[in-house]
Design a protein around this motif. Structure first.
Motif, mmCIF file in Angstrom:
data_model
loop_
_atom_site.group_PDB
_atom_site.id
_atom_site.type_symbol
_atom_site.label_atom_id
_atom_site.label_comp_id
_atom_site.label_asym_id
_atom_site.label_seq_id
_atom_site.Cartn_x
_atom_site.Cartn_y
_atom_site.Cartn_z
ATOM 1 N N HIS B 233 -54.405 15.701 100.195
ATOM 2 C CA HIS B 233 -53.072 16.278 100.161
ATOM 3 C C HIS B 233 -52.832 16.965 98.813
ATOM 4 C CE1 HIS B 233 -48.787 16.617 100.780
ATOM 5 N NE2 HIS B 233 -48.592 16.037 99.606
ATOM 6 N N ARG B 234 -53.148 16.236 97.754
ATOM 7 C CA ARG B 234 -52.922 16.802 96.417
ATOM 8 C C ARG B 234 -53.790 18.029 96.195
ATOM 9 N NH1 ARG B 234 -53.540 14.354 91.705
ATOM 10 N NH2 ARG B 234 -55.298 13.087 92.377
ATOM 11 N N ARG B 235 -54.989 17.968 96.750
ATOM 12 C CA ARG B 235 -55.872 19.112 96.553
ATOM 13 C C ARG B 235 -55.359 20.349 97.270
ATOM 14 N NH1 ARG B 235 -61.654 18.245 94.972
ATOM 15 N NH2 ARG B 235 -61.802 16.090 94.293
ATOM 16 N N TYR B 236 -54.900 20.189 98.498
ATOM 17 C CA TYR B 236 -54.490 21.436 99.157
ATOM 18 C C TYR B 236 -53.198 21.979 98.587
ATOM 19 C CZ TYR B 236 -51.382 19.491 102.891
ATOM 20 O OH TYR B 236 -50.388 18.907 103.609
ATOM 21 N N ARG B 237 -52.383 21.082 98.069
ATOM 22 C CA ARG B 237 -51.202 21.581 97.369
ATOM 23 C C ARG B 237 -51.604 22.344 96.111
ATOM 24 N NH1 ARG B 237 -46.087 19.466 98.597
ATOM 25 N NH2 ARG B 237 -45.448 19.833 96.474
ATOM 26 N N TYR B 238 -52.620 21.819 95.438
ATOM 27 C CA TYR B 238 -53.106 22.507 94.236
ATOM 28 C C TYR B 238 -53.561 23.928 94.571
ATOM 29 C CZ TYR B 238 -56.413 23.818 90.565
ATOM 30 O OH TYR B 238 -57.087 24.509 89.597
ATOM 31 N N TRP B 239 -54.376 24.019 95.614
ATOM 32 C CA TRP B 239 -54.864 25.363 95.971
ATOM 33 C C TRP B 239 -53.714 26.253 96.436
ATOM 34 C CZ3 TRP B 239 -59.094 26.230 93.732
ATOM 35 C CH2 TRP B 239 -60.085 25.255 93.626
ATOM 36 N N GLY B 240 -52.751 25.644 97.106
ATOM 37 C CA GLY B 240 -51.605 26.411 97.591
ATOM 38 C C GLY B 240 -50.783 27.009 96.459
ATOM 39 N N GLU B 241 -50.731 26.292 95.338
ATOM 40 C CA GLU B 241 -49.906 26.773 94.225
ATOM 41 C C GLU B 241 -50.645 27.750 93.329
ATOM 42 O OE1 GLU B 241 -48.475 23.390 92.107
ATOM 43 O OE2 GLU B 241 -47.255 22.723 93.779
ATOM 44 N N LEU B 242 -51.960 27.705 93.390
ATOM 45 C CA LEU B 242 -52.766 28.471 92.440
ATOM 46 C C LEU B 242 -52.401 29.956 92.341
ATOM 47 C CD1 LEU B 242 -54.850 27.372 90.516
ATOM 48 C CD2 LEU B 242 -56.623 28.219 92.037
ATOM 49 N N PRO B 243 -52.211 30.648 93.462
ATOM 50 C CA PRO B 243 -51.912 32.093 93.333
ATOM 51 C C PRO B 243 -50.561 32.353 92.673
ATOM 52 C CG PRO B 243 -52.559 31.553 95.574
ATOM 53 C CD PRO B 243 -52.337 30.262 94.869
ATOM 54 N N MET B 244 -49.756 31.297 92.468
ATOM 55 C CA MET B 244 -48.454 31.514 91.850
ATOM 56 C C MET B 244 -48.453 31.094 90.384
ATOM 57 S SD MET B 244 -46.239 30.337 95.079
ATOM 58 C CE MET B 244 -46.777 30.922 96.677
ATOM 59 N N ASN B 245 -49.586 30.664 89.872
ATOM 60 C CA ASN B 245 -49.674 30.329 88.447
ATOM 61 C C ASN B 245 -49.983 31.569 87.639
ATOM 62 O OD1 ASN B 245 -49.282 27.732 89.132
ATOM 63 N ND2 ASN B 245 -51.352 27.038 88.676
#
Lengths: 596, 637
Positions: B233-245
């Protein structure tokens, strides 16, 4: 109106996506909504017949009607249970499999990065982070609202045929809905008002939980102060939200007063009919049951609508992002990036001002970067060096002036093709919490042979780091997902290696490439980059641009640009600039003296 | 008042849980001792109810009052309808007004309940998160925080509602209270049904409780699935946020990484949710079993009431009320929405409890010693051993003495342990062997040891707060505006701050109203000002970990010139790989292979001809050649 149409179009699209993703679940959800409405109607009618047959002392009819009533009560409940499970799955699947990637794609492939740097945009991007599920949820809420409308229609038909007086309840329900909408507007406003406090609250909370900030928080003893500020921001956000909700509730309650009055009067009129003998006791039961259930229907319709209001927090940014992405997507015929550079890159009277600021970050810069050259950019901080790099990479669009690549204006060039023929490392390089090998290999997703990886690691002087990793190339980086903690300098080496993966970039941007490295590493990296730049330059005429504070790095460049307050104040070779005795000579003097 | 409420609530919880427990095992095999199960259930619910203390007495009173009225309302409405049906032939004004009035009260309660529920929920949640943050920042060392399992627990405890299956402790606490109130509704409906015939009551209540227990079991399993997949769960959230960093966004464009990130996101997503989706099939099937279990008793009771009334000609009003109330029993008890809230919030509470247990022992020990001297202490590293993990030791018996008032430079290759040395000194890591003392007392036992230190970390914290707050957070206690101003001047960026819209009160975050952001160099100066502020407040050892990496030469030189005047009487430890900056140090130590490899002044080490001399030569060469070039250019002219 225009907005309403946009929402309608979006919901149609989302429904089509759901149907494609999960046809059975989508149909199942819809079926639940329809059958739920039917069960609702049967409940009211069967209650009427139970009462009537009890009054008429018809035992068989009473049993049948009682069974039907029990059945419809139970089914209504079970259907909503099944609906709950199905809609959750649908939301998960469509939200994460279809919409998350769509949002990531929109955010990650917009040509420029303005949307991540300005408050107005950033608020929206923050609202969208991992919130795609709310988008599809809003469509399901529309479905729910339709099902509630169906229930209202059925109620209308049943009540109307029983006694026209009962129809009085419906306009009252409509008044209720209108007042409710007013209430929602207050709530929506309060959500906007609390966004900033929410951000501070989240930021401070994040810091408290992070291990890297943790060491400074401990050594400075800042925790109590941070917790206090966290609490204050959270309380401000909470108060703002509650105030909005309170005002909204007052409107709602006013609406319900209207409905209750209509309900009471219409039942009274039916009872008057009963007394005249034109209606039965069952009709009163029906009116009371349907009326009470109507209350539930209306409040569910309202809560679906309120849920939809809640999702506007996400929908508005979602629609904005789609529109923004659409507007800023490149259109029309685009020229591909050249295979090799012959003339070089020409900056013509380049201006750039960050959105929301007044002082230009880059002002009137005109210079030629000849093909095959190594260009160094120096200047004190805040002089516009990094902005210049971002402009060259097309990460911002110049406010005025142009960048020409072999005579082609960058704004007319296919930006993806330009980017795929360049490479870069920025001051705030990315930290990818993945394996060591992958964090580097992503520098060239098309190629990336094992040999290229070895070469890139060597070029970034990361061999010793690599040899010390516990699981070799497959070592997970960063403690976030249980990997190894690596230092700032080591992250920088990974970023540098990543930037070396593309075999022959036409433009190579190095923004403070060695700021966190030790002396031998810096030397090794710099030597290999210089050699590499020269080698690629002879093959494709590529240009390397280095931003650095280190004069050791700068002196070897073919062309040095000295920036100050966004302007280009000096340019030329090292020797020429020294003999000119300007800013460059002065800065260099300070530096050299420290080693003499 | 508050206490009284909680003891009453506790009693109520105990009794109602007794009722629930008594009926729990019916169609299912009894596992474990019922008594033990009962105890744990009570304890569990009390844990949730206790959370309501954060909501305050007014809110809780409101919640109870509104909840009670809403709970008994269906029964009252059923009774009122019955009364109305019995008064059809005469004056019906009073029952009619009662029916209409109850409708309005019901709706009013529902709205008020939402509002007060929100007030309670948000207060409990703020308190919960504050507690999580307090526990997370309360340990003396950070290694326990860095550990994966701790980060997992923190991830669960934070109760971030990104995922809609997650509920906050506030929602759980309010739900626990509402469940108790539901039983009042159940009792009220039972009374109305009993008015027709008391024997109908158990026929309805027992199956309703069984259905409830079954549904709850399935939901519990679902939440367990979710918690088990937390890592993914934490990993896919991480990838989900990446393009917005911001940082990654630039590289994602250059290297075209968006699709790669999406691929990773999808992979982790399926690993997390595929099981849950399979479980959904079971849950849908189970729903039909629950339907049957509800329908049979309900239909039986309805038919009995209908038949008996029709045959005996007993009052229709009482019978109708019994029918409505009979259904009311099911809605009151089989409603497991609140249970979902409890189950959904359980994970985060459990995680907080576990965090407490795990981090409590790591808490700052009571101070056992103090050091008296006003000036900087003598710090000794004796045989210090340390590694972030067992496989890769960083320190292998390091011995180092840091004398009061000296300027000590620490150099070494990347990864030699320079930053680790600082972290050990600061006490945020503990040596695995050997010890660190100040004036002979172990640093871990010194009261407020950290107040003696002013450290500029390499990855210093960038608070999205004002300039002044960013500086005053360098030392505990209330801010001292005068010292802040002085620190800004001393760090050499007074003019930068003066140019800002609101001066030192400007927030350093572009996303804030009228906020701004600093460049890398400006942030570094701010971090330095933070340390200088701590010095102003009484810190005695200034530690600079790569303090000028992002500064240009002019600023760097000005800074070191200025520092010389400011650090008189202080111990200064300077970690740098830019050797030009360490030459002025009283003593330079070179770290290599987990030990001090070379130690001495610049002249001594250069003469020694070891690694230091080699490093220095490398760096100097280029400047030297540049310098020669200039001479030639001058001769030409």
């Amino acid at each position: 109106m225009k907005q309403l149409r946009a929402y309608a179009r979006m919901h149609r699209e989302l429904f089509a996506i759901s149907l494609k993703r999960e046809p059975r679940i989508t149909v199942g959800t819809m079926a639940c909504l329809v059958f739920g409405a039917i069960a609702f109607a049967v409940t009211g009618l069967s209650m009427k017949y139970v009462v009537d047959s009890m009054v008429e002392r018809d035992a068989t009819a009473a049993i049948i009607a009682a069974f039907l009533a029990a059945l419809s009560f139970t089914l209504d409940r079970s259907i909503s249970g099944v609906y709950y499970i199905l809609q959750r799955e649908l939301i998960d699947k469509v939200g994460h499999i279809d919409l998350d990637p769509a949002i990531m794609r929109a955010a990650g492939t917009l040509p420029e990065v303005d949307h991540l740097e300005h408050t107005e945009f950033l608020d929206r991007m923050t609202a969208l982070r991992n919130k795609a599920w709310a988008v599809i949820w809003s469509t399901l809420l529309v479905g729910e609202a339709c099902s509630m409308a169906l229930r209202l229609l059925l109620a209308l038909a049943i009540l109307g045929t029983t006694s026209p007086w009962l129809l009085l309840m419906l306009p009252c329900a409509a008044v209720q809905l209108i007042l409710d909408r007013r209430g929602q507007a207050h709530e929506k406003q309060s959500e906007l008002d609390l966004a900033e406090d929410k951000r501070i609250q989240d930021h401070l909370f994040e810091l408290c939980l992070s291990a890297s900030a943790g060491k400074e928080i401990r050594s400075t003893g800042a925790a109590p102060e941070l917790l206090e500020r966290y609490g204050a921001a959270a309380d401000r956000a909470r108060t703002t939200r509650l105030r909005g909700q309170f005002t909204g509730s007052l409107w709602r309650i006013a609406g319900w007063c209207v409905f209750a009055i209509g309900f009471t009067i219409s039942i009274g009129l039916v009872i008057a009919q009963v007394q005249r003998g034109t209606a039965t006791a069952g009709d009163v039961m029906l009116a009371a049951t349907i009326g009470a259930m109507l209350r539930e229907v209306v409040s569910r319709a309202v809560s679906s609508a309120a849920g939809a209001t809640g999702t506007i927090r996400v929908l508005e940014p979602y629609l904005w992002l789609r529109e923004y992405a659409e507007e800023h997507r490149e259109t029309g015929e685009r020229k591909p990036a050249p295979e090799r550079l012959t003339d070089g890159i020409r900056l013509r009277n380049l201006h750039f001002t960050y959105r929301g600021t007044e002082t230009p970050a880059v002002e009137g810069v005109s210079v030629d970067l000849p093909a095959g050259s190594v260009v160094a950019v120096v200047g004190e901080y805040g002089s516009g060096k990094t902005t210049l790099m971002k402009l060259l990479a097309g990460l911002h669009r110049p406010s005025a002036g142009a960048i020409e690549v072999d005579g082609t204006d960058l704004s007319e060039m296919d930006i993806e093709s330009w980017r795929s023929s360049m490479s870069a490392t920025f001051q705030d390089f990315g930290r990818y919490h993945t394996t060591f090998a992958e964090a580097i290999a992503i520098g060239d997703l098309r190629g990336g042979s094992a040999a290229a990886l070895d070469a890139a690691v060597a070029a970034a002087d990361a061999d010793s780091l690599r040899s010390r990793l516990p699981d070799g190339d497959q070592t997970q980086l960063g403690t976030r997902f249980g990997g190894v903690e690596i230092s700032e300098g080591q992250w920088q080496k990974v970023a540098l290696a990543r930037s070396c993966m593309r075999p022959a970039p036409l433009l190579f941007l190095l923004d403070e490439p060695t700021a966190s490295l030790d002396a031998p590493s810096e030397q090794a990296v710099f030597d290999s980059y210089m050699a590499r730049s020269k080698q690629i330059a002879s093959a494709t005429g590529s240009i390397t641009v280095i931003v650095s504070h280190r004069f050791s790095t700068v002196a070897g460049a073919d062309l040095i640009l000295v920036m100050k307050h966004g302007r280009l104040i000096e340019s030329g070779g090292h020797d020429a600039l020294l003999s000119a005795g300007g800013t460059y000579a002065e800065l260099y003097g300070i530096h050299a003296a420290s080693y003499s | 008042m508050e206490c009284a409420f909680f003891s009453v609530a506790a009693d109520a919880a105990r009794w109602f849980n007794l009722l629930e427990n008594a009926f729990y095992p019916f169609p299912f095999p009894l596992s474990g001792l019922p008594l033990r199960r009962f105890h744990s259930l009570v304890r569990d619910r009390l844990m949730f109810l206790r959370l309501l203390r954060h909501a305050g007495p007014t809110v809780v009173t409101g919640l109870v009052a509104v909840g009670l009225v809403s709970a008994v309302l269906p029964a009252l409405a059923a009774a009122a309808t019955g009364w109305l049906l019995s008064s059809l032939s005469g004056d019906f004004t009073a029952p009619l007004v009662a029916v209409g009035g109850l409708l309005l009260v019901g709706q009013g309660c529902q709205i008020a309940s939402g509002l007060i529920g929100l007030a309670a929920t948000s207060r409990v949640d703020i308190a919960h998160r504050a507690e999580v943050a307090k526990v997370a920042t309360g340990t003396a060392t950070v290694d326990v925080i860095e550990r994966q399992d701790t980060q997992d627990l923190l991830g669960t405890a934070r109760a971030d509602l990104g995922e809609w299956v997650e509920k906050t402790p506030g929602q759980g606490a309010v739900a626990a209270l509402r469940i108790i109130l539901q039983y009042f509704g159940l009792t009220a409906s039972a009374v109305v049904v009993a008015a027709w015939s008391p024997w109908l009551v158990p026929v309805l209540i027992v199956p309703a409780l069984a259905v409830r227990a079954h549904a709850i079991r399935l939901w519990k399993r679902r939440f367990q699935n979710f918690v088990d997949g937390m890592e993914h769960h934490r990993r896919y959230r991480y990838w989900g946020e990446l393009p917005m960093n911001r940082s990654e966004a630039k590289e994602m464009r250059i290297f075209g990484l968006t699709e790669w990130a999406i691929g990773n996101h999808q992979l982790e997503l399926h690993r997390h949710l595929d099981d849950e989706w399979t479980h959904n099939r079971t849950m849908v099937l189970a729903q039909w079993m629950q339907t049957a279990a509800s329908l049979i008793p309900l239909a039986g009771v309805f038919c009995a009431v209908g038949y008996a009334t029709a045959v005996q000609g007993s009052p229709v009003g009482v019978a109708s009320a019994a029918l409505s109330a009979g259904w009311g029993i099911f809605t009151a008890i089989a409603n497991h929405g609140e249970t979902i809230n409890i189950e959904g919030s359980r994970a985060s509470l459990k995680a907080l409890a576990e965090l407490r247990e795990r981090l409590e022992p790591e808490k700052q020990d009571r101070s056992l010693g103090t050091i008296d001297s006003d000036g900087p202490p003598l710090v000794r590293f004796v045989g210090v051993e340390f590694g972030y993990d067992e496989r890769t030791p960083i320190m292998k018996g390091l011995d180092l003495e840091i004398r009061p008032g000296e300027t000590l430079a620490v150099v070494g290759f990347n990864g030699a342990g320079k930053s680790t040395l600082i972290k050990l000194l600061a006490g945020v890591y503990r040596p695995t062997g050997g010890g660190i003392t100040a004036d002979g007392v172990g640093t871990a036992e010194i009261e407020r040891w950290n107040a003696k230190l002013a450290i500029v970390f390499q990855d210093f914290v960038k608070y999205h707060l004002t300039v002044a707050e960013n500086i005053s957070l360098g030392f505990p206690g209330p801010a001292d505006p005068e010292l802040i101003g002085k620190a800004i001047e001393d760090a050499g960026f007074g003019d930068v701050v003066a140019r800002l819209d609101a001066g030192a009160d400007t927030p350093l975050d572009r996303s804030r109203d009228r906020g701004t952001d600093f460049s890398g160099g400006q942030w570094q100066q701010l971090a330095l000002a933070r340390a200088l502020y701590a010095i102003g407040r009484g810190a005695k050892i200034l530690v600079l970990d790569e303090p000028t990496a992002h500064l240009d030469v002019r600023t760097e030189k000005a800074l070191f010139d200025r520092l010389e005047g400011l650090t008189d009487g202080m111990t200064t430890i300077l970690v740098s790989h830019r050797l030009s900056t360490v030459r002025r140090a009283d003593r330079i130590v070179l770290l290599a292979d987990g030990k001090v490899a070379e130690s001495g002044t610049h002249a001594e080490l250069t003469a020694l001809g070891g690694d230091y001399a080699h490093m220095y030569r490398l760096q100097a060469e280029r400047y030297k050649s540049g310098y020669d070039d200039r001479l030639e250019a001058g001769e030409l002219r």
